[in-house]
Design a protein around this motif. Structure first.
Motif, PDB file in Angstrom:
ATOM      1  N   ASP A 165      13.534  14.708 -14.505  1.00 52.73           N
ATOM      2  CA  ASP A 165      12.472  13.550 -15.252  1.00 52.73           C
ATOM      3  C   ASP A 165      13.412  12.308 -15.000  1.00 52.73           C
ATOM      4  O   ASP A 165      12.771  11.281 -14.988  1.00 52.73           O
ATOM      5  N   LYS A 166      14.671  12.416 -15.466  1.00 46.36           N
ATOM      6  CA  LYS A 166      15.273  11.203 -15.456  1.00 46.36           C
ATOM      7  C   LYS A 166      15.729  10.348 -13.978  1.00 46.36           C
ATOM      8  O   LYS A 166      15.360   9.319 -13.750  1.00 46.36           O
ATOM      9  N   ASN A 167      15.662  11.392 -13.145  1.00 45.40           N
ATOM     10  CA  ASN A 167      15.770  11.314 -11.577  1.00 45.40           C
ATOM     11  C   ASN A 167      14.527  10.304 -11.220  1.00 45.40           C
ATOM     12  O   ASN A 167      14.403   9.249 -10.486  1.00 45.40           O
ATOM     13  N   ILE A 168      13.365  10.930 -11.619  1.00 42.42           N
ATOM     14  CA  ILE A 168      12.002  10.387 -11.293  1.00 42.42           C
ATOM     15  C   ILE A 168      12.128   8.782 -12.175  1.00 42.42           C
ATOM     16  O   ILE A 168      11.274   7.873 -11.556  1.00 42.42           O
ATOM     17  N   ASP A 169      12.226   8.700 -13.192  1.00 43.49           N
ATOM     18  CA  ASP A 169      12.234   7.504 -14.016  1.00 43.49           C
ATOM     19  C   ASP A 169      13.193   6.624 -13.237  1.00 43.49           C
ATOM     20  O   ASP A 169      12.750   5.341 -13.064  1.00 43.49           O
ATOM     21  N   GLU A 170      14.251   6.698 -12.816  1.00 43.56           N
ATOM     22  CA  GLU A 170      14.905   5.988 -11.989  1.00 43.56           C
ATOM     23  C   GLU A 170      14.410   5.571 -10.755  1.00 43.56           C
ATOM     24  O   GLU A 170      14.332   4.249 -10.279  1.00 43.56           O
ATOM     25  N   LEU A 171      13.809   6.557 -10.067  1.00 41.65           N
ATOM     26  CA  LEU A 171      12.995   6.339  -8.719  1.00 41.65           C
ATOM     27  C   LEU A 171      11.675   5.307  -9.041  1.00 41.65           C
ATOM     28  O   LEU A 171      11.630   4.480  -8.334  1.00 41.65           O
ATOM     29  N   LEU A 172      10.811   5.519 -10.212  1.00 38.62           N
ATOM     30  CA  LEU A 172      10.008   4.692 -10.241  1.00 38.62           C
ATOM     31  C   LEU A 172      10.173   3.377 -10.669  1.00 38.62           C
ATOM     32  O   LEU A 172       9.722   2.443 -10.267  1.00 38.62           O
ATOM     33  N   GLU A 173      11.436   3.227 -11.237  1.00 41.98           N
ATOM     34  CA  GLU A 173      12.232   1.946 -11.616  1.00 41.98           C
ATOM     35  C   GLU A 173      12.264   1.102 -10.312  1.00 41.98           C
ATOM     36  O   GLU A 173      11.952  -0.017 -10.266  1.00 41.98           O
ATOM     37  N   ASP A 174      12.829   1.777  -9.526  1.00 39.71           N
ATOM     38  CA  ASP A 174      13.429   1.170  -8.458  1.00 39.71           C
ATOM     39  C   ASP A 174      11.995   0.944  -7.454  1.00 39.71           C
ATOM     40  O   ASP A 174      11.897  -0.112  -6.698  1.00 39.71           O
ATOM     41  N   LEU A 175      11.027   1.746  -7.375  1.00 43.97           N
ATOM     42  CA  LEU A 175       9.807   1.532  -6.686  1.00 43.97           C
ATOM     43  C   LEU A 175       8.960   0.571  -7.136  1.00 43.97           C
ATOM     44  O   LEU A 175       8.412  -0.422  -6.488  1.00 43.97           O
ATOM     45  N   ALA A 202       0.928  -1.014   0.057  1.00 47.53           N
ATOM     46  CA  ALA A 202      -0.091   0.134  -0.071  1.00 47.53           C
ATOM     47  C   ALA A 202       0.917   1.184   0.125  1.00 47.53           C
ATOM     48  O   ALA A 202       0.659   2.172  -0.940  1.00 47.53           O
ATOM     49  N   SER A 203       1.829   1.147   0.746  1.00 45.82           N
ATOM     50  CA  SER A 203       2.803   2.473   1.006  1.00 45.82           C
ATOM     51  C   SER A 203       3.615   2.638  -0.476  1.00 45.82           C
ATOM     52  O   SER A 203       3.863   3.814  -0.886  1.00 45.82           O
ATOM     53  N   LEU A 204       3.888   1.621  -1.060  1.00 49.82           N
ATOM     54  CA  LEU A 204       4.800   1.667  -2.396  1.00 49.82           C
ATOM     55  C   LEU A 204       3.733   2.076  -3.280  1.00 49.82           C
ATOM     56  O   LEU A 204       4.398   3.093  -4.341  1.00 49.82           O
ATOM     57  N   ARG A 205       2.282   1.680  -3.549  1.00 51.92           N
ATOM     58  CA  ARG A 205       1.391   2.219  -4.388  1.00 51.92           C
ATOM     59  C   ARG A 205       1.370   3.862  -4.169  1.00 51.92           C
ATOM     60  O   ARG A 205       1.604   4.452  -5.281  1.00 51.92           O
ATOM     61  N   ARG A 206       1.276   4.221  -3.002  1.00 49.89           N
ATOM     62  CA  ARG A 206       1.239   5.695  -2.795  1.00 49.89           C
ATOM     63  C   ARG A 206       2.462   6.464  -3.193  1.00 49.89           C
ATOM     64  O   ARG A 206       2.289   7.331  -3.787  1.00 49.89           O
ATOM     65  N   LYS A 207       3.534   5.793  -3.113  1.00 54.81           N
ATOM     66  CA  LYS A 207       4.980   6.417  -3.431  1.00 54.81           C
ATOM     67  C   LYS A 207       4.983   6.363  -5.145  1.00 54.81           C
ATOM     68  O   LYS A 207       5.389   7.342  -5.508  1.00 54.81           O
ATOM     69  N   HIS A 251       2.487   6.202  -7.027  1.00 52.61           N
ATOM     70  CA  HIS A 251       1.468   7.511  -7.472  1.00 52.61           C
ATOM     71  C   HIS A 251       1.927   8.785  -7.291  1.00 52.61           C
ATOM     72  O   HIS A 251       1.722   9.587  -8.462  1.00 52.61           O
ATOM     73  N   GLY A 252       2.422   9.033  -6.201  1.00 54.93           N
ATOM     74  CA  GLY A 252       3.103  10.487  -6.003  1.00 54.93           C
ATOM     75  C   GLY A 252       4.243  10.800  -6.923  1.00 54.93           C
ATOM     76  O   GLY A 252       4.317  12.024  -7.381  1.00 54.93           O
ATOM     77  N   ALA A 253       5.223   9.837  -7.233  1.00 53.74           N
ATOM     78  CA  ALA A 253       6.221  10.009  -8.237  1.00 53.74           C
ATOM     79  C   ALA A 253       5.526  10.239  -9.557  1.00 53.74           C
ATOM     80  O   ALA A 253       6.145  10.980 -10.423  1.00 53.74           O
ATOM     81  N   ASP A 280       2.831  11.556 -10.428  1.00 52.92           N
ATOM     82  CA  ASP A 280       2.029  12.872 -10.314  1.00 52.92           C
ATOM     83  C   ASP A 280       3.186  13.939 -10.541  1.00 52.92           C
ATOM     84  O   ASP A 280       3.041  15.028 -11.425  1.00 52.92           O
ATOM     85  N   LEU A 281       4.506  14.026  -9.897  1.00 58.94           N
ATOM     86  CA  LEU A 281       5.623  14.697  -9.862  1.00 58.94           C
ATOM     87  C   LEU A 281       6.077  14.783 -11.329  1.00 58.94           C
ATOM     88  O   LEU A 281       6.496  15.839 -11.926  1.00 58.94           O
ATOM     89  N   GLN A 282       6.096  13.484 -11.910  1.00 64.03           N
ATOM     90  CA  GLN A 282       6.591  13.716 -13.115  1.00 64.03           C
ATOM     91  C   GLN A 282       6.108  14.023 -14.185  1.00 64.03           C
ATOM     92  O   GLN A 282       6.242  14.993 -15.025  1.00 64.03           O
ATOM     93  N   SER A 283       4.572  14.106 -14.070  1.00 68.22           N
ATOM     94  CA  SER A 283       3.703  14.692 -14.877  1.00 68.22           C
ATOM     95  C   SER A 283       3.831  16.397 -14.855  1.00 68.22           C
ATOM     96  O   SER A 283       3.853  16.991 -15.889  1.00 68.22           O
ATOM     97  N   VAL A 284       4.165  16.971 -13.647  1.00 65.04           N
ATOM     98  CA  VAL A 284       4.306  18.089 -13.542  1.00 65.04           C
ATOM     99  C   VAL A 284       5.657  18.811 -14.028  1.00 65.04           C
ATOM    100  O   VAL A 284       5.692  19.778 -14.849  1.00 65.04           O
ATOM    101  N   VAL A 285       6.626  17.744 -13.965  1.00 61.16           N
ATOM    102  CA  VAL A 285       8.125  18.036 -14.440  1.00 61.16           C
ATOM    103  C   VAL A 285       7.866  17.985 -15.860  1.00 61.16           C
ATOM    104  O   VAL A 285       8.715  19.047 -16.619  1.00 61.16           O
ATOM    105  N   ARG A 286       7.299  17.425 -16.755  1.00 67.75           N
ATOM    106  CA  ARG A 286       7.092  17.087 -18.162  1.00 67.75           C
ATOM    107  C   ARG A 286       6.396  18.199 -18.478  1.00 67.75           C
ATOM    108  O   ARG A 286       6.784  18.820 -19.705  1.00 67.75           O
ATOM    109  N   THR A 287       5.392  18.876 -17.770  1.00 65.82           N
ATOM    110  CA  THR A 287       4.708  19.975 -18.251  1.00 65.82           C
ATOM    111  C   THR A 287       5.545  21.141 -18.196  1.00 65.82           C
ATOM    112  O   THR A 287       5.638  22.173 -19.256  1.00 65.82           O
TER     113      THR A 287
END
Length: 297
Positions: A256-266, A6-11, A13-15, A17-24
């Motif tokens: 964006d690259k850092n978030i991609d790496e974080l999402l891959e890890d999560l 559950a906590s990983l799902r939240r993380k 999802h949050g990452a 959302d943040l990536q969407s903002v960064v790409r915008t």
């Protein structure tokens, strides 16, 4: 504390959302760079034209009254500086680079400067460095908004110049380079002294047909000087804005690259944890089944 699914799902999802903002923000920065770069290219031709016009006036010897007036105004006074930065963050080292460059350059001058900051962030950097910042302007958010800013700067500098409080005026800003890079740059805008006049008078005319100044030479010269001051400030601001958006684009690309790496890890952790839970459930089922078989025997 160990993560749960559950906590990983939240993380995740949050990452996301943040990536969407960064790409915008990446898309906005990339779009903004285009308009400012086009403006800078157009200004290069206009700046060259104004310089050639001033050179033609000076070669004819018409500017004597104006130069004499400028000399009288520059007998005494101080040093002023306008430093272009940003109002918004997420621009990497953009403000730090130009602030450090301006501080070093102004420290080498003979008098203590009065500084105007263009941007809230650069204002904070200059204040922290101990420079006497006497005013702050808002950073334009479009090419059209640069002209009102230039008007405000010219009015303020003319007010100080007329009182002989500021006779030397320097511009400090970041200038875009190839790719997404930029370098700090400076220009001495005032005084319009003999060295400035001689440099422009020596500019070669691009054709064999030399120009002739029509009408009253002094009036033409004053108009060209106004154009020179305007385009110098406009160009500095446009180049600063192009550099700011290039810096923001580079920062968003890194994010964006850092978030991609974080999402891959999560996602990896989530799938491993989920598989571990499935394995435990299967093990419990198998253990229960074996226990039932033993009981029946």
């Amino acid at each position: 504390m160990s993560d749960t699914t559950a906590s990983l799902r939240r993380k995740i999802h949050g990452a996301g959302d943040l990536q969407s903002v960064v790409r915008t923000m990446k898309a906005v920065a990339a779009s903004s760079i285009g308009q400012y770069e086009k403006s800078v290219l157009a200004l290069a031709d206009y700046y060259r034209t104004v310089e050639l016009g001033l050179g033609a006036c000076f070669r004819e010897g018409a500017p004597a009254p104006v130069i004499a007036e400028r000399k009288r105004q520059t007998v005494a006074g101080g040093i002023g500086a306008i430093v272009f930065g940003s109002d918004q963050g997420l621009v990497g080292q953009f403000n730090d680079v130009v602030a450090e460059y301006a501080v070093k350059a102004l420290a080498a001058l003979s008098a203590k400067p009065e500084v105007w900051a263009v941007g809230e962030r650069i204002h904070a950097r200059l204040t922290d460095a101990g420079l006497p910042v006497i005013g702050r302007f808002t950073v334009p958010n479009s090419v059209k908004a640069i002209t009102p800013l230039v008007g405000q700067i010219l009015v303020e500098s003319e007010k100080r110049h007329g009182k002989s409080e500021v006779t030397d005026l320097y511009l400090f800003y970041n200038r875009p380079t190839s790719g997404a890079g930029y370098v700090p740059a400076s220009q001495r805008l005032l005084p319009l002294d003999e060295n400035w006049r001689r440099k422009l008078a020596e500019l070669p005319w691009p054709t064999k047909n030399l120009p002739e100044v029509m009408g009253e030479g002094t009036a033409t010269l004053r108009a060209l000087i106004r154009g020179y001051l305007f385009v110098s400030l406009f160009r500095a601001c446009a180049e600063s804005l192009a550099s700011e958006n290039a810096s923001r684009l580079a920062a968003m690309q890194r994010a964006d690259k850092n978030i991609d790496e974080l999402l891959e890890d999560l996602n990896g952790k989530f799938h491993r944890l989920r598989q571990s839970g499935i394995d435990e459930e299967l093990f419990d089922v198998i253990s229960g089944f074996e226990a039932l078989n033993v009981g029946e025997k």
